[in-house]
Design a protein around this motif. Structure first.
Motif, mmCIF file in Angstrom:
data_model
loop_
_atom_site.group_PDB
_atom_site.id
_atom_site.type_symbol
_atom_site.label_atom_id
_atom_site.label_comp_id
_atom_site.label_asym_id
_atom_site.label_seq_id
_atom_site.Cartn_x
_atom_site.Cartn_y
_atom_site.Cartn_z
ATOM 1 N N ILE A 201 0.833 -1.204 0.000
ATOM 2 C CA ILE A 201 0.000 0.000 0.000
ATOM 3 C C ILE A 201 0.865 1.250 0.000
ATOM 4 N N PRO A 202 0.289 2.398 -0.358
ATOM 5 C CA PRO A 202 1.040 3.655 -0.273
ATOM 6 C C PRO A 202 1.135 4.114 1.172
ATOM 7 N N PRO A 203 2.177 4.868 1.519
ATOM 8 C CA PRO A 203 2.214 5.490 2.844
ATOM 9 C C PRO A 203 1.101 6.522 2.969
ATOM 10 N N PHE A 204 0.772 6.860 4.194
ATOM 11 C CA PHE A 204 -0.293 7.837 4.411
ATOM 12 C C PHE A 204 0.220 9.241 4.119
ATOM 13 N N ALA A 205 -0.542 9.973 3.325
ATOM 14 C CA ALA A 205 -0.292 11.398 3.095
ATOM 15 C C ALA A 205 -1.619 12.103 3.325
ATOM 16 N N PRO A 206 -1.640 13.197 4.084
ATOM 17 C CA PRO A 206 -2.907 13.813 4.498
ATOM 18 C C PRO A 206 -3.700 14.409 3.338
ATOM 19 N N PRO A 207 -4.822 13.799 2.950
ATOM 20 C CA PRO A 207 -5.587 14.287 1.789
ATOM 21 C C PRO A 207 -6.105 15.710 1.963
#
Length: 415
Positions: A201-207
């Motif tokens: 999965i992609p790392p979390f980036a704040p949408p």
């Protein structure tokens, strides 16, 4: 300036002109990927699987977050948001007898240093404790020893639970997770910390944060190559060469004075806006092969230049990485300028059209609330594609495969 450099600059200027003004790619100029990749992006997993969420004591999840709310904002926060998503998801079942998958919500990266870096040293004991709990209180773990269970392990090297690769390799994946499916950010081919069958999965980036920095879509892309970040990690790699396997250092030494490259260790307040003004965004490996830049580049339509040998990219069966990105071998970093300037303008424009497809961006994000086709749904799609479970999932009466006493002695201590 030599003839080669002048030619490269001329080619880059031609690309910048093509990517600016009337030729700029807008949301109306998107291009759809035909075939499995584009179709999978839009799959709806609802109705194709049922997930049972174990109700664990809050010390494994919510209490950790309450103690340190910073866990919501770091790049490993997918474990928290996946838990929240599943609690209200249409795939959730309250009847474990009909479940296809079982999910154990353990926030293994929510133990932060004062500077906000997660420490994974307690993670193995926490995970063992949670598995012991579900194995004792429910019958479902023991019938498969976790083969129909999935865990979100988003740390640098997943369930190897260490931030330094050499030590992570020495630890290996927590033995009790050997049969489970791991949902993990770490991905590198033929690596002991990437489990066969993992969902990468992609790392979390704040949408929401990225949304506030959007600029008009017709803004010219006037920067050819962009990068902000560390080139050397002198604190953890004082002799140099180990961090990023030397690739980032090579970027700096070769291109710090190149007019085509806007690179620096500074992190300006216009960082997100600058990415939207760039044609190429460098996404080199760091301590692990991935970073949030990969997510940011896709979201902002900047062609990701992926410098990480043997990387396994997020949702690789759904996102056509070869079509939207550029791959550069670590040993070829000194030739980055000639590699990028030699890409035909029509190829660059097509990559930009594909990146402008909203579904491509959506698949890389964990929005609140969840939206169709987002990273949550791509994870569920990955789980659905593993169904039905094969005969080898369920053990015969009395059969045991996992060794509960395996692993470093420190992992066996109570948590």
């Amino acid at each position: 300036m030599g003839k080669g450099s002048a030619r490269a600059l001329g080619l880059a200027l031609a690309v910048l002109l093509a990517c600016s003004g009337v030729a700029v790619v807008t949301a109306q100029d998107t291009e759809r990927i035909e075939g499995s990749a584009g179709d999978v992006l839009e799959d709806n997993p609802v109705g194709r699987l049922k997930v049972y969420v174990y109700d664990l004591p809050s010390k494994y999840n919510k209490k950790l977050l309450k103690k340190d709310p910073r866990c919501l904002n770091h790049m490993f926060a997918a474990e928290i948001f996946m838990h929240r998503f599943l609690l209200s998801s249409a795939v959730r079942t309250f009847n474990p007898e009909e479940a296809d998958w079982f999910y154990t919500p353990v926030y293994t990266t929510c133990d932060l240093t004062p500077s906000g870096l997660p420490l994974p040293f307690k993670s193995p004991r926490m995970m063992r404790s949670a598995i012991q709990l579900i194995a004792t209180n429910w019958p479902y773990w023991n019938r498969s020893e976790g083969a129909d269970h999935f865990f979100v392990t988003p740390h640098d090297f997943g369930a190897c639970f260490h931030y330094q690769e050499e030590k992570a390799i020495g630890r290996g994946i927590l033995p009790l997770l050997q049969r489970a499916t791991l949902v993990q950010t770490f991905g590198q081919k033929n690596h002991v910390c990437l489990k066969d069958g993992s969902i990468t999965i992609p790392p979390f980036a704040p949408p929401q944060k990225m949304q506030t920095h959007l600029i008009p879509p017709d803004t010219p892309r006037s920067i050819f190559v962009y990068f902000r970040g560390l080139f050397y990690d002198t604190g953890n790699d004082p002799e140099g060469g180990y961090y990023a396997r030397g690739a980032r250092a090579s970027v700096w030494e070769n291109f710090k004075n190149n007019p085509l490259f806007d690179i620096s260790t500074d992190h300006p307040p216009t960082y997100y806006e600058d990415m939207q003004r760039s044609v190429f965004c460098l996404c080199p490996l760091g301590w692990a092969p991935w970073s949030p830049r990969l997510v940011e580049a896709v979201v902002f339509g900047c062609i990701p230049v992926i410098i990480a040998d043997d990387i396994v990219l997020p949702f690789a069966d759904a996102i056509p990485w070869e079509d939207i990105g550029v791959f550069v071998a670590e040993e070829d970093v000194p030739r980055l300028d000639s590699i990028l300037t030699s890409i035909p303008t029509d190829v660059i424009l097509r990559k930009q059209r594909l990146l402008a497809n909203p579904s491509m961006k959506q698949a890389m994000l964990f929005p609140q609330p969840a939206q169709p086709g987002d990273a949550f749904h791509q994870i569920l799609n990955g789980l659905a594609r593993k169904l039905p479970h094969g005969d080898n999932v369920f053990l015969k009466p009395g059969e045991k495969i996992l060794n509960w006493t395996a692993g470093p002695p420190g992992d066996l201590k109570p948590w």
